[in-house]
Design a protein around this motif. Sequence first.
Motif, PDB file in Angstrom:
ATOM      1  N   ALA A 547       0.843  -1.177  -0.049  1.00 19.52           N
ATOM      2  CA  ALA A 547      -0.011   0.127  -0.059  1.00 19.52           C
ATOM      3  C   ALA A 547       0.948   1.305   0.001  1.00 19.52           C
ATOM      4  O   ALA A 547       0.527   2.334  -0.774  1.00 19.52           O
ATOM      5  CB  ALA A 547      -0.956   0.018   1.317  1.00 19.52           C
ATOM      6  N   ASP A 548       1.997   0.974   0.792  1.00 22.67           N
ATOM      7  CA  ASP A 548       2.901   2.324   0.827  1.00 22.67           C
ATOM      8  C   ASP A 548       3.484   2.662  -0.493  1.00 22.67           C
ATOM      9  O   ASP A 548       3.389   3.600  -0.993  1.00 22.67           O
ATOM     10  CB  ASP A 548       3.752   2.046   1.823  1.00 22.67           C
ATOM     11  N   ALA A 549       3.935   1.654  -1.170  1.00 28.74           N
ATOM     12  CA  ALA A 549       4.785   1.614  -2.275  1.00 28.74           C
ATOM     13  C   ALA A 549       3.764   2.259  -3.442  1.00 28.74           C
ATOM     14  O   ALA A 549       3.830   3.183  -4.269  1.00 28.74           O
ATOM     15  CB  ALA A 549       5.404   0.393  -2.741  1.00 28.74           C
ATOM     16  N   LEU A 550       2.599   1.890  -3.476  1.00 30.09           N
ATOM     17  CA  LEU A 550       1.530   2.154  -4.635  1.00 30.09           C
ATOM     18  C   LEU A 550       1.054   3.629  -4.370  1.00 30.09           C
ATOM     19  O   LEU A 550       0.802   4.414  -5.457  1.00 30.09           O
ATOM     20  CB  LEU A 550       0.328   0.973  -4.474  1.00 30.09           C
ATOM     21  N   ALA A 551       1.054   4.068  -3.073  1.00 31.88           N
ATOM     22  CA  ALA A 551       0.659   5.205  -2.870  1.00 31.88           C
ATOM     23  C   ALA A 551       1.794   6.329  -2.860  1.00 31.88           C
ATOM     24  O   ALA A 551       1.573   7.452  -2.849  1.00 31.88           O
ATOM     25  CB  ALA A 551       0.114   5.425  -1.444  1.00 31.88           C
ATOM     26  N   THR A 552       2.963   5.859  -3.317  1.00 28.71           N
ATOM     27  CA  THR A 552       4.303   6.982  -3.322  1.00 28.71           C
ATOM     28  C   THR A 552       4.095   7.288  -4.786  1.00 28.71           C
ATOM     29  O   THR A 552       4.323   8.691  -5.061  1.00 28.71           O
ATOM     30  CB  THR A 552       5.296   5.993  -3.053  1.00 28.71           C
ATOM     31  N   TRP A 557       6.729   0.949  -7.125  1.00 22.16           N
ATOM     32  CA  TRP A 557       6.200  -0.464  -7.216  1.00 22.16           C
ATOM     33  C   TRP A 557       6.138  -1.115  -8.502  1.00 22.16           C
ATOM     34  O   TRP A 557       5.965  -0.245  -9.492  1.00 22.16           O
ATOM     35  CB  TRP A 557       4.878  -0.466  -6.501  1.00 22.16           C
ATOM     36  N   SER A 558       6.298  -2.126  -8.603  1.00 18.40           N
ATOM     37  CA  SER A 558       6.416  -3.086  -9.771  1.00 18.40           C
ATOM     38  C   SER A 558       6.098  -4.474  -9.618  1.00 18.40           C
ATOM     39  O   SER A 558       6.225  -4.935  -8.460  1.00 18.40           O
ATOM     40  CB  SER A 558       7.793  -2.787 -10.803  1.00 18.40           C
ATOM     41  N   SER A 559       5.639  -5.437 -10.541  1.00 23.40           N
ATOM     42  CA  SER A 559       5.691  -6.538 -10.318  1.00 23.40           C
ATOM     43  C   SER A 559       6.942  -7.323 -10.077  1.00 23.40           C
ATOM     44  O   SER A 559       6.968  -8.243  -9.139  1.00 23.40           O
ATOM     45  CB  SER A 559       5.111  -7.501 -11.617  1.00 23.40           C
ATOM     46  N   TRP A 560       8.094  -6.921 -10.285  1.00 21.82           N
ATOM     47  CA  TRP A 560       9.114  -7.224  -9.983  1.00 21.82           C
ATOM     48  C   TRP A 560       9.425  -7.039  -8.559  1.00 21.82           C
ATOM     49  O   TRP A 560       9.879  -8.106  -7.787  1.00 21.82           O
ATOM     50  CB  TRP A 560      10.356  -6.496 -10.866  1.00 21.82           C
ATOM     51  N   ARG A 561       9.098  -5.847  -8.117  1.00 13.97           N
ATOM     52  CA  ARG A 561       9.629  -5.489  -6.557  1.00 13.97           C
ATOM     53  C   ARG A 561       8.432  -6.377  -6.007  1.00 13.97           C
ATOM     54  O   ARG A 561       9.053  -6.916  -4.999  1.00 13.97           O
ATOM     55  CB  ARG A 561       9.223  -4.094  -6.576  1.00 13.97           C
ATOM     56  N   GLY A 562       7.303  -6.384  -6.221  1.00 17.38           N
ATOM     57  CA  GLY A 562       6.323  -7.319  -5.645  1.00 17.38           C
ATOM     58  C   GLY A 562       6.690  -8.727  -5.591  1.00 17.38           C
ATOM     59  O   GLY A 562       6.496  -9.298  -4.396  1.00 17.38           O
ATOM     60  N   SER A 563       7.198  -9.395  -6.762  1.00 16.70           N
ATOM     61  CA  SER A 563       7.542 -10.770  -6.584  1.00 16.70           C
ATOM     62  C   SER A 563       8.832 -10.935  -5.587  1.00 16.70           C
ATOM     63  O   SER A 563       8.914 -12.165  -4.804  1.00 16.70           O
ATOM     64  CB  SER A 563       8.156 -11.140  -8.097  1.00 16.70           C
ATOM     65  N   VAL A 777      20.553  -4.404  -7.182  1.00 19.40           N
ATOM     66  CA  VAL A 777      20.230  -2.724  -7.650  1.00 19.40           C
ATOM     67  C   VAL A 777      18.960  -2.334  -7.458  1.00 19.40           C
ATOM     68  O   VAL A 777      18.087  -3.005  -7.775  1.00 19.40           O
ATOM     69  CB  VAL A 777      20.982  -2.441  -9.076  1.00 19.40           C
ATOM     70  N   SER A 778      18.707  -1.016  -7.137  1.00 18.09           N
ATOM     71  CA  SER A 778      17.316  -0.751  -6.898  1.00 18.09           C
ATOM     72  C   SER A 778      17.481   0.928  -7.396  1.00 18.09           C
ATOM     73  O   SER A 778      18.229   1.643  -7.074  1.00 18.09           O
ATOM     74  CB  SER A 778      16.923  -0.763  -5.714  1.00 18.09           C
ATOM     75  N   THR A 779      16.633   1.331  -8.623  1.00 16.17           N
ATOM     76  CA  THR A 779      16.510   2.575  -8.840  1.00 16.17           C
ATOM     77  C   THR A 779      15.119   3.226  -8.479  1.00 16.17           C
ATOM     78  O   THR A 779      14.171   2.773  -8.849  1.00 16.17           O
ATOM     79  CB  THR A 779      16.756   2.655 -10.260  1.00 16.17           C
ATOM     80  N   LEU A 780      15.104   4.280  -7.743  1.00 16.67           N
ATOM     81  CA  LEU A 780      13.991   5.171  -7.245  1.00 16.67           C
ATOM     82  C   LEU A 780      13.875   6.307  -7.643  1.00 16.67           C
ATOM     83  O   LEU A 780      14.740   7.227  -7.120  1.00 16.67           O
ATOM     84  CB  LEU A 780      13.663   4.912  -5.576  1.00 16.67           C
ATOM     85  N   GLY A 781      13.249   6.712  -8.767  1.00 16.72           N
ATOM     86  CA  GLY A 781      13.278   7.911  -9.322  1.00 16.72           C
ATOM     87  C   GLY A 781      14.632   8.196  -9.741  1.00 16.72           C
ATOM     88  O   GLY A 781      15.298   7.487 -10.560  1.00 16.72           O
TER      89      GLY A 781
END
Length: 816
Positions: A547-552, A557-563, A777-781
């Motif tokens: 919920a937090d990621a979807l509201a950000t 959020w993506s299917s990859w992160r969700g998996s 690796v993780s890219t946020l914006g």
Amino acid sequence: MTSTDVRKDAEDSGPSGYAAARLRLLTEGARSGPPRRSALAELTDDWLSGLFTAGTEDLKGVSLVAVGGYGRGELSPRSDLDLLLLHDGADPKAVAALADRLWYPVWDLGLALDHSVRTPAEARKTAGEDLKVQLGLLDARHLVGDPGLTAGLRTAVLADWRNQAPKRLPELQELCVERAERQGELQYLLEPDLKEARGGLRDATALRAVAASWLADAPREGLDDARRRLLDVRDALHLATGRATDRLALQEQDQVAAELGLLDADTLLRQVYEAARVISYASDVTWREVGRVLRSRAVRPRLRAMLGGGAKPATERSPLAEGVVEQDGEVVLARAARPERDPVLPLRAAAAAAQAGLPLSLHAVRRLAATVRPLPTPWPAEAREQLVTLLGSGQPTIEVWEALEAEGLITRLLPDWERVRCRPQRNAVHIWTVDRHLIETAVRASEFTRRVSRPDLLLVSALLHDIGKGWPGDHSVAGEIIAKDVAARIGFDRAEVAVLSTLVRHHLLLIETATRRDLEDPATVRSVAEAVGSQSTLELLHALTEADALATGPAAWSSWRGSLVADLVKRVAAVLAGDEPDEPDAAAPTAEQERLAIEAVATSSPVLALRAQTEPPTEDGPAGDPEPLGVELLIAVPDQAGVLPAVAGVLAMHRLTVRTAELRALDLPTGVEGSVLLLNWRVAAEYGSLPQAARLRADLVRALDGSLDIAGRLAERDAAYPRRRGVVAPPPRVTVAPAASRHATVIEVRAQDAPGLLFRIGRALEDEGLRVRSMHVSTLGANAVDAFYVTGAEGAPLPGDEAASVTRKLEETLRA
């Protein structure tokens, strides 16, 4: 210098005197805000009046009229001069000569001019065809010439506007909606347009036009002050940039804040957001009232005919909850309601409105704010239940919450809310202010209430998870303390308070661990299990994380992160159920991996394979094609130095984003000599289609033998793009994650994302003689957060002093 002195200078020296007086007025430190805008308008009035009367001819039936913002007497430093030369049509040549005498001096001074020359009939006709012209004429103000001509036009235009209001107000509302869709909402944007965005100066002008129609009126409280504040910010922006701009760009915000005497850019944005919120809420209420009045007018003749011209029928009132009814499409208080005796009534009314998908009426909210008693501490059970009902109502929660907040009821219920209200988030990933993000998270969490055994705890944790952002330090740590206090105050018991505080403290734990740590490492899974403590808390934390990621925002959020998160939750659940994770053994190669390794040894060169990975649609999601998770890239390379930077560089050249990466030595079948490195990475194209495997392999061969200058190619590509002026990114930070793994040292890199970043990191680690076991690796914006599991040449974690030295050198390399 007084306004009289400034005007005298302008009169004494003509256009040059006006320019000097104007400059002096704008640079006077003691005068700003409404006094300066009014003085500038008066100065300009006098100058234009002098130009108008400077001719020798005796003009009758002509007047000069200020319209729009100038008509309201509000001139910002770089505002356009909106002028109408009004005439009766008797002497067109004389009017044309007068127009030249007026317009050319304005242009000579470099001032922006929006001008027209019309008869009253032409002005009315144009206004009838162009809504923007009509809005400008509603603020028409006589400057010089025939006052009767101006007064006649004003009277006629206002009469036209009121007569045509049922047709023109819906047209005006549609313009406001279209503009909001283009420009966004002023109260949430990091680089807002003060005029065009929803809640900006255009909307404030639209509210004035609605009031002039006599059909409806906006809530007055705070509206003039909000409009004044936005005008003050625009004045400071004009002075800071020297341009006629309404966009508050990031690079100008510190200077604008200083011009206004504010502490910093965040304080400036918060004031802008507060003003925009007032105007936006007033717009919502006003347009709702316009719709109600227009519907009433449309229905009334038919009702009168049905009733035979009898008495006006009573408005129907439908009960929604105790003390709360629906009337005319809004939620109002029942006639028998007694807010002064019923402290739960605000939450009951809000919950009923959200559940019904209806707005709370302005009158009801103001009556509640004026008369309701504070809730006792702890809250009664009904109050807590009504809060949970409100939070779990989905999208309608937002409008109802905003109505309560507009009248100060939220901060009376939750005093800690004040610190996050209108607080900007200077992060490209976040699309909302802190307070709106919290409500959006609750809305998202309401979709997951069937996944958890305690939906109430999920919804309240969603509301509170970022409450610590109003305090210095780690917001999760501060938020844990606040959440304990708030949860106890609203009536949760000790065990429930403990769960809520844990959820707030660790609301980032799953996403950060899943995307930055090796999930095959037992130490990773055990640390999460210890922090979470129980299966029920894990269940709640999983739902809160999504919920937090979807509201950000879209990037969070993506299917990859969700998996990845789901995989981590599954592993942690097993540990909490009593299954200890086994120490990882070297996984046996698959048939494909073994085939690639043998081919790499046989050819003494890299070989690779690309395979798309997709995730089928979820049961709750929309039907359609499977969603791509990325492409699995398998590479087998004869063991040699420089493999990591070579692969990372080639992928960067082909604009491929690395999502996960593993690198390990592969044991070959008996009888096959040689050592092979196997890389198993998941990649995705930044845009366009994926390159062919043959091209990737050819470039990788050249990169490994030194004939392909990756650093030079990346530098050329970077130089080919024009550098844009923007915010200076914070410097990169490299740290060692303590006790993250027993098998490797975990080096975490936080930096501005850029093409070739992974290549630079890989080359720096190779230069230090380190071996990368895996990386995440993780890219946020615009922010990259990468974790590297590294060992020394012997395959053991690095000693503390060596790890510190490596991180220091890597940080220096990335800062260069």
